[in-house]
Structure formats: structure tokens, C-alpha cells
Motif scaffolding. Sequence first.
Motif, short mmCIF file in Angstrom:
data_model
loop_
_atom_site.label_atom_id
_atom_site.label_comp_id
_atom_site.label_asym_id
_atom_site.label_seq_id
_atom_site.Cartn_x
_atom_site.Cartn_y
_atom_site.Cartn_z
N VAL B 159 0.85 -1.20 0.00
CA VAL B 159 0.00 0.00 0.00
C VAL B 159 0.88 1.24 0.00
O VAL B 159 1.89 1.28 0.71
CB VAL B 159 -0.89 0.00 1.26
CG1 VAL B 159 -1.76 1.24 1.30
CG2 VAL B 159 -1.74 -1.26 1.31
N THR B 160 0.49 2.24 -0.79
CA THR B 160 1.30 3.46 -0.81
C THR B 160 0.73 4.53 0.13
O THR B 160 -0.47 4.56 0.41
CB THR B 160 1.39 4.08 -2.22
OG1 THR B 160 0.09 4.56 -2.58
CG2 THR B 160 1.87 3.06 -3.24
N HIS B 161 1.65 5.37 0.54
CA HIS B 161 1.27 6.54 1.35
C HIS B 161 0.25 7.40 0.63
O HIS B 161 -0.76 7.83 1.21
CB HIS B 161 2.55 7.33 1.65
CG HIS B 161 2.28 8.71 2.18
ND1 HIS B 161 2.31 9.82 1.37
CD2 HIS B 161 1.97 9.13 3.42
CE1 HIS B 161 2.03 10.88 2.10
NE2 HIS B 161 1.83 10.49 3.36
N LEU B 164 -3.30 6.07 0.91
CA LEU B 164 -3.95 6.22 2.22
C LEU B 164 -4.36 7.66 2.50
O LEU B 164 -5.45 7.91 2.98
CB LEU B 164 -3.04 5.71 3.33
CG LEU B 164 -2.96 4.18 3.47
CD1 LEU B 164 -2.03 3.81 4.61
CD2 LEU B 164 -4.35 3.59 3.71
N VAL B 165 -3.46 8.60 2.18
CA VAL B 165 -3.83 9.99 2.50
C VAL B 165 -4.87 10.53 1.53
O VAL B 165 -5.39 11.62 1.75
CB VAL B 165 -2.61 10.95 2.58
CG1 VAL B 165 -1.69 10.55 3.70
CG2 VAL B 165 -1.88 11.00 1.26
N LEU B 174 -5.84 16.66 7.28
CA LEU B 174 -4.58 17.30 6.89
C LEU B 174 -4.81 18.76 6.53
O LEU B 174 -4.06 19.65 6.91
CB LEU B 174 -3.95 16.55 5.72
CG LEU B 174 -3.39 15.16 6.05
CD1 LEU B 174 -2.91 14.45 4.78
CD2 LEU B 174 -2.25 15.26 7.05
N ILE B 180 -2.64 13.34 12.43
CA ILE B 180 -3.06 11.97 12.22
C ILE B 180 -1.98 11.09 12.84
O ILE B 180 -0.83 11.15 12.41
CB ILE B 180 -3.19 11.63 10.73
CG1 ILE B 180 -4.19 12.56 10.05
CG2 ILE B 180 -3.59 10.18 10.53
CD1 ILE B 180 -4.19 12.42 8.54
N ALA B 181 -2.37 10.33 13.82
CA ALA B 181 -1.38 9.40 14.39
C ALA B 181 -1.20 8.25 13.42
O ALA B 181 -2.12 7.89 12.68
CB ALA B 181 -1.84 8.90 15.76
N MET B 182 0.00 7.68 13.41
CA MET B 182 0.31 6.69 12.39
C MET B 182 -0.54 5.43 12.50
O MET B 182 -0.80 4.76 11.51
CB MET B 182 1.80 6.33 12.44
CG MET B 182 2.69 7.38 11.81
SD MET B 182 2.26 7.74 10.09
CE MET B 182 2.63 6.17 9.31
N LEU B 185 -3.55 6.09 10.51
CA LEU B 185 -3.35 6.13 9.05
C LEU B 185 -3.36 4.71 8.46
O LEU B 185 -3.84 4.51 7.35
CB LEU B 185 -2.02 6.82 8.72
CG LEU B 185 -1.79 7.10 7.23
CD1 LEU B 185 -2.83 8.06 6.69
CD2 LEU B 185 -0.39 7.65 6.99
N ILE B 186 -2.85 3.75 9.20
CA ILE B 186 -2.80 2.40 8.63
C ILE B 186 -4.06 1.58 8.92
O ILE B 186 -4.15 0.44 8.51
CB ILE B 186 -1.55 1.61 9.08
CG1 ILE B 186 -1.60 1.26 10.56
CG2 ILE B 186 -0.27 2.39 8.76
CD1 ILE B 186 -0.52 0.27 10.95
#
Lengths: 416, 416
Positions: B159-161, B164-165, B174, B180-182, B185-186
Motif C-alpha cells: 500500500v502506498t502513502h 492512504l492519504v 490534513l 493523524i497518528a500513524m 493512518l494504517i
Amino acid sequence: MPQPVGPGATAPPPAAPAAPEAVLAALERTTDQIIGREDLLDRLREGRPLRIKFGVDLTAPDLHLGHAVNLWMMRVLQDQGHTVIFLLGDTTSRIGDPTGRSTTRPVLTEEQIRENAESFLAQVTRVLRSEPELLRIRRNSEWFDEMGVPGLLRELSLVTHAHLVSRDMFRARLAAGSEIAMHELIYPVLQGFDSVALDSDLTIVGTDQLFNEAMGRELQVKHGQRPQTVITSTVTPGLDGGPKQSKSLGNYVPLCASPGEKFGRLMTLQDELVGTWARVYTDLPLAQCAELGRRADAGGAAARDAKLDLAEAVVRRHDGADAARHSREEFVRVFSAGERPTDMTPLPLEPGTRTALDLVLAARPELSRSAARRLLSGGAVTLEDSRLREAEEEVAVRDGQVVKAGRRRWFRIEMP
Amino acid sequence: MPQPVGPGATAPPPAAPAAPEAVLAALERTTDQIIGREDLLDRLREGRPLRIKFGVDLTAPDLHLGHAVNLWMMRVLQDQGHTVIFLLGDTTSRIGDPTGRSTTRPVLTEEQIRENAESFLAQVTRVLRSEPELLRIRRNSEWFDEMGVPGLLRELSLVTHAHLVSRDMFRARLAAGSEIAMHELIYPVLQGFDSVALDSDLTIVGTDQLFNEAMGRELQVKHGQRPQTVITSTVTPGLDGGPKQSKSLGNYVPLCASPGEKFGRLMTLQDELVGTWARVYTDLPLAQCAELGRRADAGGAAARDAKLDLAEAVVRRHDGADAARHSREEFVRVFSAGERPTDMTPLPLEPGTRTALDLVLAARPELSRSAARRLLSGGAVTLEDSRLREAEEEVAVRDGQVVKAGRRRWFRIEMP
């Protein structure tokens, strides 16, 4: 895993305890940045063995003089009784730190990890001492295997997205529209957690690791630990004046090269770098380093002699005084007499013809094709004294012939 | 975990097998979006029991009629022999999906997870059948405990950053400069992997889960699975015409309310929503739903009668025909006669005085303070027929007194 015995292991017993300020001064000779300097001084005053995290990823175990800077700083601390923890990133190596790389590194098998670890350890113990109380070997799978998904989620909850993407390398990739895979983005959290798991006091790294190690400090604080001191070491330009030593540019001095090869490579150093290299890569007094720099700046025979002194000092540090003296004598003999050296590198080749470019790449597989072409067009390649300039020229070679590919890089062809 | 027996469990045996097209049509009555429609048709034609992932986080197990839409769709499929997998997100509940929330949810203990799971299950089996082959209970710790850190890193590498964003909720945060805590995000990767672990055929979710479930499809494909069909269900406005039913706004019909309370709340519905609510929350034929809508649009007594029919149909679906008929009769009696209902909700109170605001909040703890103030200032609160308007007014209450707090919300004070 067996602990290979390198020169470091047979080094003299620890020096007499030095004052914390003196130890710090020795480190600062090759320090670029230091985060937590006062903390380190306090810790040195505590009189206990400090835990120095030396994290390695296991994908590129081919060290050069630039890497040795960090090793020598750790060696200074070992000589004071402090412990280097050689940390195999076997979990994180399965990801690969994306630093400056456009592609994700290949995933390593357990067997490759073991082999690379042994190769790595053999190289670092050329500088580091390997007594068990001074060099410990750990793997970060020790904690990551135990941590599990819920544990990792807890660590991730301590870190924000904004913080991670602020890393300059990620910012650059985002700005370039490159993709960042999520396992890459969280890499700093994993590397940072290593410091928590080890309760690290200090780590000495390249500038490209500063972000990750600062993350380690942050996580340590969140876990109630005193944050590690982070030292980034000085980086010098490469032999040719390029930004830094690099295998693909061929402008480096490998740690594993023979004393003669180290010496020969050092003699290719740009004159204006002699002072800097002396300061960073030798233990000569600073005044003497400055003096070497001034002599090199004068050019001509003075510069050559300064470089001979530098090369001898570097080789002495790594391979001992005898090897250094012999390398110097051999070099002077070949150089003054225009003679070929007596100890040429064997170059095994199959019979037949090949292009000049392929011949150069066979002798110097570390070069890129374009670097090899530049050697040819620059007149730095000869076969039995006849110069090869055309990359595509077909040449026939015979057993025993001598190839020169680059300054003072001699090879003798060996056919089956 | 014991399987509570709700009305669903005592429901009649499965209906005669329906044609795949008919099953799909029944689902589409309350479908907003469907991703993989043809795939679902193909799967319905295969004749095997499909695996329907019903993932729940365990932090807010308080369901209302809006949630029941998804449950009734799953019930349609259960009646055709398909299996609902009630998936307790016990690993992910320890994170909490940050959807639309400004703060991270509290971490749950194992005990709270168990209690919430039982409460949740008791509510969903008011609609779902609970025969073991039609309703299975799983926990995502089954796979996440086994996966470990290296396994999670492998999933994250898929999965790419940027992907997700791109989630609208993350983009909004954002843009607002929120953190956003990591682990947040996942979250979609974890929820998505649940579909891989279950080899999910279908999931029916709210629109806010579409991104996460589309991530599930992507991960399924990367794991060589056929991607699940994702259905998002229709959302209606709340009773008061607000964007949707919500506990904090008090504009909802709780699944666990008594038939009489459900009926009373349904009678507060805005006239113009009667047609929509009939279509989404009853199983009346669509023509009849449209007819109810037209009668409600006419206003006055016609609207009231349409709403009585709607309320009876909803209560009948959930609580049976007898309860529905009785609720209607009771409502008409109270409403026509201006009488108090016979079955008021008990309101246990300690003796003493309190402010009018505190009295309202004691009776209706689900309301926010501002919603309670609006009830007071709007004249919707009485104590023994005297109206309370001032939030800070001190009132003395006695055992047996009757409080009305909102339309048709009657309480009888009980003192120890």
C-alpha cells in the motif's frame, strides 16, 4: 554466530581511562553534529559502560574508509570500556530503509542475512575490538518478534503522520511525485524503537540516519528513558573530489583492500583534500594534519611526499606499521622506476576476444559502464603498454598479459 | 461466547430459494453504492454459501434503525442460506477507526471488549438469524496475533502513502492542520486485511467505510483472491430532518427500545420523510411506501394516519404484529385523549432539589447539554403538567411524579 577475529580483537588492552572531556574531544574531531552533547558528558562521568547502538542493515556489507570513521569513534569508546552493540536489523532489513533509493531493496532470506552479517562483522572487527564485554551482537527480531501487531500499533500511536513525512527524503519523494510504500514510511519508527529496546545511550551514524535516530530519542522519552545522544560523523569528498566515497564511482578506499591497494588508491587523492583526509582518516596530531595539508597545497614533489605520509598513516592505522612501510616502499619503487608492481591483482579471463569496455569491466566490476568508458577515453587503460581508448574496440588477450585500468590499478590476466 | 437468542433466532426457516436477480433487487432497495455488482450476481449463481463480512468495532455498541438497514440486507442473504461472519475487531478496536472523530478512541480492555461484543451481538440478533451455519463469530486477533511485525510490514508494503492519504477523512484532517497518528493512518490496511483473512465475498457497510473496504478489495487481489463486493447502504435523514440519526442529537430510533418507545419516536418523524423512511425501514411494497409518502405530504390527519401506518410497519418488522398493534392502540389512546401513557419509563432519582437541566439529563442521558437546553427553552419539558423553561431553575421532585421531556417521552420518578 562466530565472532571473527580481526585486527581489532588483537589490539592492545584499553588505554588508561581518559577524562570525559578528552573522550568527547576525540569524538568531536570527526563529528558533524551532536544532539545531546551535555547528556553524553554526564553519562561519561557516570563511570558505567555505556551502551552504544550500532545498527546495521544487512543489504550492503561493503565498507570503505568513510564508514570506518564511525568505527574508529566507537573504538575510542571501547578503549574506555564502553560497549558497542552491533545490532543486526534482521526485521528491518526485510523492509530496507528507503534512504535515497528510488526502489525498495530486495527482501533478504534468513541465509542471506546470516552471510551478510558475518561479512559485515568481519569488516567492522578490522577496527572494533571484539571482546564480549566490548562488542555484543543483537538482532532486532528479538523484540519485533515479541511485539506483535498490537505492540507495533501502540508504537505507531506515539508518532504522527506529519512528523514522518517531514523527513527530507520523504518530502523530496512526495514533491517528485514518487510513491512511498507504507512500510517505508514507518521505517523510522522501527529504527527508533531499536533504541528503546536497547536503552541506547549513544549512537554514531551518517547524516542520512539523523531523522531516524532523532525518532529514537522521541520514542525513548515516551517510554520514560533518557534519550540517546546522536552523533553524525564527518563526511569527506571522495578521492576524486566527488561528494563522497562511493562504490559505484570507484572513488573510495575499501576497508578490506590489501595494504598495497589502499596505499595506491590513497595516492590518487586530489591534492587539496590531503589535509581533510588526514584529519578525518588518520590519528595523526591535528597540527601534523594541517602541515600535510599545507605541503600538499604546494603541489609537485611536496604534494607527492605529503600524500605518501598520509597514505602511510592511514594504512598504518588499519593494517599496522610494517604493512604501511612496505606499501610505501613498493609504491615508491614502482612510481619512481615506472616499473610494474610485483603484486598485481590476478584477473581470471576466458580465452577469446572481447571489447575494451568489457575488459575494463572484468577488471573493475565495481565501476558503472559510463565510468569505465571515461577511464578508456581518458587514456587510463593499457594492455601490455599499448593504450586502449575505444570502448567498442575488439581486443585479444593472452594468459600472463598485464592490464592497467586506472591510476596504479594493475592486473595480470590468468587463463584456465 | 454465548449466542444470545433474539427474535432473529426464532424466525421462520429460510424462504424458498430466490433467483439471484431477485435477491440482488431486494438488496438494492436500500443500496447507495455497489462495487462489484456483476461479481455478486455471479457468486449468487454459484449456489454455495457466501461469506459476508460483518466487521464491527466494539466501542459504540448502541444500534439504531439506521444500522438495522444493513442487518436486514444481511438477513435477506441469511434466508437464502448465506453466512454472516460477525467479526469482532478486537485488535483494531484497540486502535479505533478515526472516521470523523477528532480524537482517538479510548483503548478497550479485554473485559470491555467481551462485554461490548455481547451487547452488540444481542442487538444484531434482533434482526439476524443466529443458527451456527448462518452466523459465525470471529475475532481479528485470530490473524493479527499470528501475523507479527514482519507480516504487517509485508501488508504495508502493498500500500502506498499517497493512496492512504487520499482518503477524504484524512485529507480533511490534513487540510485542517489536524494531526493523524500513524496507527490511524494504517487502519484501512488492517480493516482491509480482514477481508483477505476471511476470503470475504461481500460486505455491507456505511458510506464512511467505503474507503477501507475498497482497500480490502485491493489487498484481496494482491493476495490472489477475488475481490469482495462492497455495498454501502442508504442513509436517511434523522427523525427531525437532520443529516442522519444520531444518538447525541436524540433524533433516532434505538433498536433496543420497547415497541411503545419505537412507536412514539417514529410518530415524531417529519411529514416529508414518511415515504423515504417507509422505503428504507419497512418491508412494505414500494407502491405502498409511495402511497404513504403522498398521504403524509397532504398534512393534517392524513399525515398522522400515514405515520401511524409507517410506525406500525416498522415496529411489526422488529417486534412482531401483536406488539405493533398494541403500540398503535396505546399511542392513539394517549394522543387522542391527551392522556398520559400507562407504561412510562421509570426514572430513579435521589430525593432533593436539582436544576431543571439536570432533571432533563437524568431522564435523557443520551442528550448533549445544549440539546437538553433546547428542549427546555422549546417548552417540551413538564413536571406534573407545569412547564419548565429555565435550565438553571431549581426544582424539587417527589416519588411518583411524572416528567415529560420531549415529545411523547414520559417518565415516572422513582425514589428509594
